[in-house]
Design a protein around this motif. Structure first.
Motif, PDB file in Angstrom:
ATOM      1  N   LEU A   1      47.658  48.188  43.070  1.00 36.54           N
ATOM      2  CA  LEU A   1      47.362  47.587  44.457  1.00 36.54           C
ATOM      3  C   LEU A   1      46.032  47.751  44.525  1.00 36.54           C
ATOM      4  O   LEU A   1      45.426  46.955  45.285  1.00 36.54           O
ATOM      5  CB  LEU A   1      48.123  48.479  45.354  1.00 36.54           C
ATOM      6  CG  LEU A   1      49.583  48.265  45.326  1.00 36.54           C
ATOM      7  CD1 LEU A   1      50.213  49.127  46.540  1.00 36.54           C
ATOM      8  CD2 LEU A   1      50.063  47.029  45.711  1.00 36.54           C
ATOM      9  N   LYS A   2      45.098  48.763  43.785  1.00 31.77           N
ATOM     10  CA  LYS A   2      43.817  48.969  43.966  1.00 31.77           C
ATOM     11  C   LYS A   2      43.004  47.707  43.284  1.00 31.77           C
ATOM     12  O   LYS A   2      42.175  47.110  43.820  1.00 31.77           O
ATOM     13  CB  LYS A   2      43.120  50.485  43.504  1.00 31.77           C
ATOM     14  CG  LYS A   2      41.661  50.167  43.552  1.00 31.77           C
ATOM     15  CD  LYS A   2      41.421  51.797  43.017  1.00 31.77           C
ATOM     16  CE  LYS A   2      39.701  51.988  43.275  1.00 31.77           C
ATOM     17  NZ  LYS A   2      39.340  53.257  43.237  1.00 31.77           N
ATOM     18  N   SER A   3      43.735  47.330  42.077  1.00 32.90           N
ATOM     19  CA  SER A   3      42.972  46.416  41.528  1.00 32.90           C
ATOM     20  C   SER A   3      43.236  45.023  42.369  1.00 32.90           C
ATOM     21  O   SER A   3      42.447  43.848  42.203  1.00 32.90           O
ATOM     22  CB  SER A   3      43.699  46.049  40.023  1.00 32.90           C
ATOM     23  OG  SER A   3      44.870  45.921  40.012  1.00 32.90           O
ATOM     24  N   MET A   4      44.427  44.736  43.005  1.00 32.72           N
ATOM     25  CA  MET A   4      44.686  43.885  43.667  1.00 32.72           C
ATOM     26  C   MET A   4      43.825  43.625  45.258  1.00 32.72           C
ATOM     27  O   MET A   4      43.481  42.577  45.039  1.00 32.72           O
ATOM     28  CB  MET A   4      46.336  43.953  44.321  1.00 32.72           C
ATOM     29  CG  MET A   4      46.490  42.514  45.095  1.00 32.72           C
ATOM     30  SD  MET A   4      48.110  42.651  45.736  1.00 32.72           S
ATOM     31  CE  MET A   4      47.706  43.653  47.160  1.00 32.72           C
ATOM     32  N   SER A   5      43.284  44.796  45.481  1.00 28.44           N
ATOM     33  CA  SER A   5      42.641  44.716  46.611  1.00 28.44           C
ATOM     34  C   SER A   5      41.330  44.443  46.408  1.00 28.44           C
ATOM     35  O   SER A   5      40.563  43.732  46.976  1.00 28.44           O
ATOM     36  CB  SER A   5      42.579  46.082  47.349  1.00 28.44           C
ATOM     37  OG  SER A   5      41.953  47.168  46.403  1.00 28.44           O
TER      38      SER A   5
ATOM     39  N   ILE B   1      40.653  42.206  43.864  1.00 30.43           N
ATOM     40  CA  ILE B   1      40.463  40.774  43.751  1.00 30.43           C
ATOM     41  C   ILE B   1      40.395  40.195  44.952  1.00 30.43           C
ATOM     42  O   ILE B   1      39.655  39.045  45.187  1.00 30.43           O
ATOM     43  CB  ILE B   1      41.805  40.516  43.053  1.00 30.43           C
ATOM     44  CG1 ILE B   1      41.537  41.013  41.310  1.00 30.43           C
ATOM     45  CG2 ILE B   1      42.136  38.970  42.941  1.00 30.43           C
ATOM     46  CD1 ILE B   1      42.794  40.545  40.569  1.00 30.43           C
ATOM     47  N   ALA B   2      41.398  40.429  45.933  1.00 30.84           N
ATOM     48  CA  ALA B   2      41.510  39.984  47.094  1.00 30.84           C
ATOM     49  C   ALA B   2      40.209  39.997  48.136  1.00 30.84           C
ATOM     50  O   ALA B   2      39.877  39.125  48.886  1.00 30.84           O
ATOM     51  CB  ALA B   2      42.500  40.547  48.070  1.00 30.84           C
ATOM     52  N   ALA B   3      39.439  41.191  47.906  1.00 27.65           N
ATOM     53  CA  ALA B   3      38.311  41.484  48.891  1.00 27.65           C
ATOM     54  C   ALA B   3      37.131  40.743  48.217  1.00 27.65           C
ATOM     55  O   ALA B   3      35.726  41.364  48.718  1.00 27.65           O
ATOM     56  CB  ALA B   3      38.216  42.998  49.013  1.00 27.65           C
ATOM     57  N   LYS B   4      37.193  40.257  46.858  1.00 26.64           N
ATOM     58  CA  LYS B   4      36.016  39.670  46.362  1.00 26.64           C
ATOM     59  C   LYS B   4      35.556  38.537  47.024  1.00 26.64           C
ATOM     60  O   LYS B   4      36.153  37.729  47.428  1.00 26.64           O
ATOM     61  CB  LYS B   4      36.302  39.636  44.791  1.00 26.64           C
ATOM     62  CG  LYS B   4      35.295  39.009  43.847  1.00 26.64           C
ATOM     63  CD  LYS B   4      35.774  38.853  42.625  1.00 26.64           C
ATOM     64  CE  LYS B   4      34.870  39.414  41.700  1.00 26.64           C
ATOM     65  NZ  LYS B   4      35.371  38.942  40.184  1.00 26.64           N
ATOM     66  N   PRO B   5      34.010  38.931  47.617  1.00 26.52           N
ATOM     67  CA  PRO B   5      33.395  37.762  48.312  1.00 26.52           C
ATOM     68  C   PRO B   5      33.449  36.325  47.390  1.00 26.52           C
ATOM     69  O   PRO B   5      32.924  36.439  46.164  1.00 26.52           O
ATOM     70  CB  PRO B   5      31.862  38.050  48.766  1.00 26.52           C
ATOM     71  CG  PRO B   5      31.918  39.152  47.875  1.00 26.52           C
ATOM     72  CD  PRO B   5      33.012  39.762  47.241  1.00 26.52           C
ATOM     73  N   LYS B   6      33.506  35.157  47.884  1.00 27.16           N
ATOM     74  CA  LYS B   6      33.323  33.901  47.456  1.00 27.16           C
ATOM     75  C   LYS B   6      31.720  33.520  47.424  1.00 27.16           C
ATOM     76  O   LYS B   6      31.251  33.683  48.366  1.00 27.16           O
ATOM     77  CB  LYS B   6      33.931  32.819  47.947  1.00 27.16           C
ATOM     78  CG  LYS B   6      35.449  32.784  47.936  1.00 27.16           C
ATOM     79  CD  LYS B   6      36.208  31.805  48.467  1.00 27.16           C
ATOM     80  CE  LYS B   6      37.856  31.916  48.575  1.00 27.16           C
ATOM     81  NZ  LYS B   6      38.380  30.752  49.219  1.00 27.16           N
ATOM     82  N   LEU B   7      31.497  33.204  46.375  1.00 25.22           N
ATOM     83  CA  LEU B   7      29.813  32.952  46.155  1.00 25.22           C
ATOM     84  C   LEU B   7      29.663  31.048  46.484  1.00 25.22           C
ATOM     85  O   LEU B   7      30.436  30.475  46.056  1.00 25.22           O
ATOM     86  CB  LEU B   7      29.500  33.409  44.855  1.00 25.22           C
ATOM     87  CG  LEU B   7      29.434  34.630  44.750  1.00 25.22           C
ATOM     88  CD1 LEU B   7      28.758  35.153  43.211  1.00 25.22           C
ATOM     89  CD2 LEU B   7      28.446  35.347  45.760  1.00 25.22           C
TER      90      LEU B   7
END
Length: 137
Positions: A125-129, A131-137
């Motif tokens: 779940l930490k790795s998923m978070s 990925i999900a919280a990574k800002p789009k550039l």
């Protein structure tokens, strides 16, 4: 499958542990998150800070054994109605155990806690978070 066969198969797969304290027999099931939190709350009160030798550790027994016994009794009782009262009754029986028996009981009960499962859940779940919280550039 009849009830006896189910009990035997469950005991072989390790879904519960049967323990004997004096003349009382308890069946301990894997604890829920709620039960783990109750037990850990008691275990967190154990005050063993510093350096100890065999003699000074004995001085810590009166202050710390009630927290160990309360935490273990919470895990033995599980999530049932009137758990505080039932854990208190179990705790009164655990007080009669010697340190070796208490250590054996701790090993049996904590083996059901499933730290590996928690680590797997938390890591994924930490790795998923991330990925999900990574800002789009």
């Amino acid at each position: 499958m009849n009830e006896a066969a189910k009990l035997v198969s469950d005991s072989l797969t390790g879904e519960f542990v049967t323990i004997k304290v004096n003349d009382n027999i308890y069946t301990v099931y894997p604890p829920s998150v709620k039960v783990l939190c109750r037990a850990i709350s008691e275990f967190s009160k154990i005050g063993m800070d510093g350096e100890y030798n065999k003699v000074t550790v004995l001085a810590e027994v009166p202050q710390n054994s009630p927290h160990i016994i309360k935490g273990l009794s919470c895990m033995i009782v599980g999530d049932v109605k009137n758990w505080r009262w039932k854990a208190h009754k179990v705790g009164k029986r655990l007080v009669t155990l010697n340190m070796s028996e208490l250590n054996k009981l701790k090993n049996e009960v904590l083996s059901l806690a499933g730290g590996d499962d928690f680590f797997s859940i938390a890591a994924s779940l930490k790795s998923m978070s991330k990925i999900a919280a990574k800002p789009k550039l």
